[in-house]
Scaffold this motif. Structure first.
Motif, PDB file in Angstrom:
ATOM      1  N   LYS A   1       0.817  -1.213   0.000  1.00  0.00           N
ATOM      2  CA  LYS A   1       0.000   0.000   0.000  1.00  0.00           C
ATOM      3  C   LYS A   1       0.853   1.268   0.000  1.00  0.00           C
ATOM      4  N   GLY A   2       1.875   1.293   0.872  1.00  0.00           N
ATOM      5  CA  GLY A   2       2.587   2.568   1.016  1.00  0.00           C
ATOM      6  C   GLY A   2       4.057   2.445   1.356  1.00  0.00           C
ATOM      7  N   GLY A   3       4.650   1.288   1.043  1.00  0.00           N
ATOM      8  CA  GLY A   3       6.078   1.135   1.279  1.00  0.00           C
ATOM      9  C   GLY A   3       6.446   1.119   2.754  1.00  0.00           C
ATOM     10  N   GLN A   4       7.715   1.393   3.014  1.00  0.00           N
ATOM     11  CA  GLN A   4       8.233   1.260   4.373  1.00  0.00           C
ATOM     12  C   GLN A   4       7.580   2.247   5.356  1.00  0.00           C
ATOM     13  N   GLY A   5       7.197   3.413   4.844  1.00  0.00           N
ATOM     14  CA  GLY A   5       6.524   4.399   5.696  1.00  0.00           C
ATOM     15  C   GLY A   5       5.230   3.837   6.265  1.00  0.00           C
ATOM     16  N   GLU A   6       4.478   3.176   5.411  1.00  0.00           N
ATOM     17  CA  GLU A   6       3.207   2.580   5.840  1.00  0.00           C
ATOM     18  C   GLU A   6       3.478   1.391   6.765  1.00  0.00           C
ATOM     19  N   ALA A   7       4.525   0.616   6.464  1.00  0.00           N
ATOM     20  CA  ALA A   7       4.867  -0.525   7.316  1.00  0.00           C
ATOM     21  C   ALA A   7       5.196  -0.040   8.733  1.00  0.00           C
ATOM     22  N   LYS A   8       5.955   1.048   8.835  1.00  0.00           N
ATOM     23  CA  LYS A   8       6.282   1.587  10.155  1.00  0.00           C
ATOM     24  C   LYS A   8       5.010   1.972  10.888  1.00  0.00           C
ATOM     25  N   LYS A   9       4.078   2.546  10.161  1.00  0.00           N
ATOM     26  CA  LYS A   9       2.826   3.003  10.762  1.00  0.00           C
ATOM     27  C   LYS A   9       2.051   1.819  11.352  1.00  0.00           C
ATOM     28  N   VAL A  10       1.901   0.752  10.571  1.00  0.00           N
ATOM     29  CA  VAL A  10       1.112  -0.380  11.066  1.00  0.00           C
ATOM     30  C   VAL A  10       1.846  -1.086  12.211  1.00  0.00           C
ATOM     31  N   TRP A  11       3.175  -1.114  12.133  1.00  0.00           N
ATOM     32  CA  TRP A  11       3.928  -1.729  13.237  1.00  0.00           C
ATOM     33  C   TRP A  11       3.787  -0.924  14.518  1.00  0.00           C
ATOM     34  N   LYS A  12       3.794   0.396  14.387  1.00  0.00           N
ATOM     35  CA  LYS A  12       3.621   1.225  15.577  1.00  0.00           C
ATOM     36  C   LYS A  12       2.266   0.959  16.205  1.00  0.00           C
ATOM     37  N   ALA A  13       1.252   0.859  15.358  1.00  0.00           N
ATOM     38  CA  ALA A  13      -0.102   0.603  15.860  1.00  0.00           C
ATOM     39  C   ALA A  13      -0.155  -0.769  16.527  1.00  0.00           C
ATOM     40  N   PHE A  14       0.521  -1.747  15.897  1.00  0.00           N
ATOM     41  CA  PHE A  14       0.535  -3.092  16.475  1.00  0.00           C
ATOM     42  C   PHE A  14       1.194  -3.099  17.851  1.00  0.00           C
ATOM     43  N   VAL A  15       2.338  -2.431  17.948  1.00  0.00           N
ATOM     44  CA  VAL A  15       3.071  -2.423  19.217  1.00  0.00           C
ATOM     45  C   VAL A  15       2.253  -1.709  20.308  1.00  0.00           C
ATOM     46  N   THR A  16       1.620  -0.616  19.950  1.00  0.00           N
ATOM     47  CA  THR A  16       0.771   0.095  20.918  1.00  0.00           C
ATOM     48  C   THR A  16      -0.292  -0.839  21.474  1.00  0.00           C
ATOM     49  N   GLU A  17      -0.917  -1.597  20.587  1.00  0.00           N
ATOM     50  CA  GLU A  17      -1.980  -2.522  20.980  1.00  0.00           C
ATOM     51  C   GLU A  17      -1.398  -3.693  21.796  1.00  0.00           C
ATOM     52  N   ALA A  18      -0.275  -4.248  21.319  1.00  0.00           N
ATOM     53  CA  ALA A  18       0.311  -5.433  21.952  1.00  0.00           C
ATOM     54  C   ALA A  18       0.887  -5.123  23.340  1.00  0.00           C
ATOM     55  N   LYS A  19       1.164  -3.861  23.585  1.00  0.00           N
ATOM     56  CA  LYS A  19       1.687  -3.470  24.898  1.00  0.00           C
ATOM     57  C   LYS A  19       0.693  -3.750  26.013  1.00  0.00           C
ATOM     58  N   LYS A  20      -0.562  -3.881  25.663  1.00  0.00           N
ATOM     59  CA  LYS A  20      -1.567  -4.244  26.657  1.00  0.00           C
ATOM     60  C   LYS A  20      -1.289  -5.649  27.168  1.00  0.00           C
TER      61      LYS A  20
ATOM     62  N   GLU B   1       1.920  -7.192  26.622  1.00  0.00           N
ATOM     63  CA  GLU B   1       3.327  -7.248  27.012  1.00  0.00           C
ATOM     64  C   GLU B   1       3.856  -5.823  27.139  1.00  0.00           C
ATOM     65  N   ALA B   2       3.826  -5.324  28.364  1.00  0.00           N
ATOM     66  CA  ALA B   2       4.096  -3.897  28.598  1.00  0.00           C
ATOM     67  C   ALA B   2       5.491  -3.456  28.164  1.00  0.00           C
ATOM     68  N   THR B   3       6.460  -4.384  28.174  1.00  0.00           N
ATOM     69  CA  THR B   3       7.837  -3.995  27.859  1.00  0.00           C
ATOM     70  C   THR B   3       8.155  -4.070  26.365  1.00  0.00           C
ATOM     71  N   LEU B   4       7.175  -4.461  25.566  1.00  0.00           N
ATOM     72  CA  LEU B   4       7.411  -4.632  24.129  1.00  0.00           C
ATOM     73  C   LEU B   4       7.859  -3.322  23.469  1.00  0.00           C
ATOM     74  N   ALA B   5       8.855  -3.451  22.592  1.00  0.00           N
ATOM     75  CA  ALA B   5       9.329  -2.291  21.822  1.00  0.00           C
ATOM     76  C   ALA B   5       9.790  -2.787  20.463  1.00  0.00           C
ATOM     77  N   CYS B   6      10.014  -1.886  19.544  1.00  0.00           N
ATOM     78  CA  CYS B   6      10.525  -2.286  18.226  1.00  0.00           C
ATOM     79  C   CYS B   6      11.782  -3.126  18.403  1.00  0.00           C
ATOM     80  N   LYS B   7      12.619  -2.701  19.319  1.00  0.00           N
ATOM     81  CA  LYS B   7      13.911  -3.348  19.546  1.00  0.00           C
ATOM     82  C   LYS B   7      13.792  -4.739  20.182  1.00  0.00           C
ATOM     83  N   THR B   8      12.601  -5.097  20.641  1.00  0.00           N
ATOM     84  CA  THR B   8      12.399  -6.456  21.137  1.00  0.00           C
ATOM     85  C   THR B   8      12.593  -7.444  19.983  1.00  0.00           C
ATOM     86  N   CYS B   9      12.203  -7.031  18.793  1.00  0.00           N
ATOM     87  CA  CYS B   9      12.226  -7.930  17.638  1.00  0.00           C
ATOM     88  C   CYS B   9      13.230  -7.514  16.563  1.00  0.00           C
TER      89      CYS B   9
END
Ligand code: HEC
Length: 106
Positions: free
Chosen positions: A53-72, A74-82
């Protein structure tokens, strides 16, 4: 003082133009919005769809949204976890994909 106000207006107008133009350039050329994703084969539909849909910019966006949601879960989750590095190739930790699936990712 008057001079200052006018120059501020000019700067403001230029900034507004930039904001108004950016959605146009993003749809006209995906590369302008941060370029294509590094991966060409995907293990996750979330990333695959975002990259299409939108290249790496869009991928970053969906990953940020995923991490925000997943923090519920796993509170310590961050991009750097993976990810061992945050760009340009976003290399993964060994268990990144499993980890993502455990968190309910697809
Ligand atoms: C739970 C693990 C996990 C977390 C947390 C995570 N990622 Fe990822 N990320 C992955 C996996 C796995 C892939 C590969 C996806 C695929 O193959 O479909 C990936 C791929 C990506 C890509 C695609 C890169 C490319 O160009 O090929 C980007 C961008 C990205 N992640 C950004 C982020 C950002 C930004 C964050 C934090 C907000 C984040 N990720 C957090 C596991 C994770």
């Amino acid at each position: 003082m008057k001079k200052f106000t006018i120059s501020m207006l000019v700067v403001g107008a230029i900034a507004l133009c930039g904001v108004a133009m950016s959605p146009l350039t993003a749809t006209a050329d995906d590369d302008a919005a941060g370029g294509k994703c590094f991966r060409t084969k995907f293990d996750t539909t979330m990333t695959k769809d975002a990259c299409a849909k939108g290249g790496q910019g869009e991928a970053k966006k969906v990953w940020k949204a995923f991490v925000t949601e997943a923090k519920k879960t796993e509170a310590t989750l961050a991009c750097k976890t993976c990810h061992t590095k945050m760009g340009p190739e976003f290399p993964l930790e060994k268990d990144a994909l499993d980890h993502y699936k455990k968190l309910g990712g697809k």
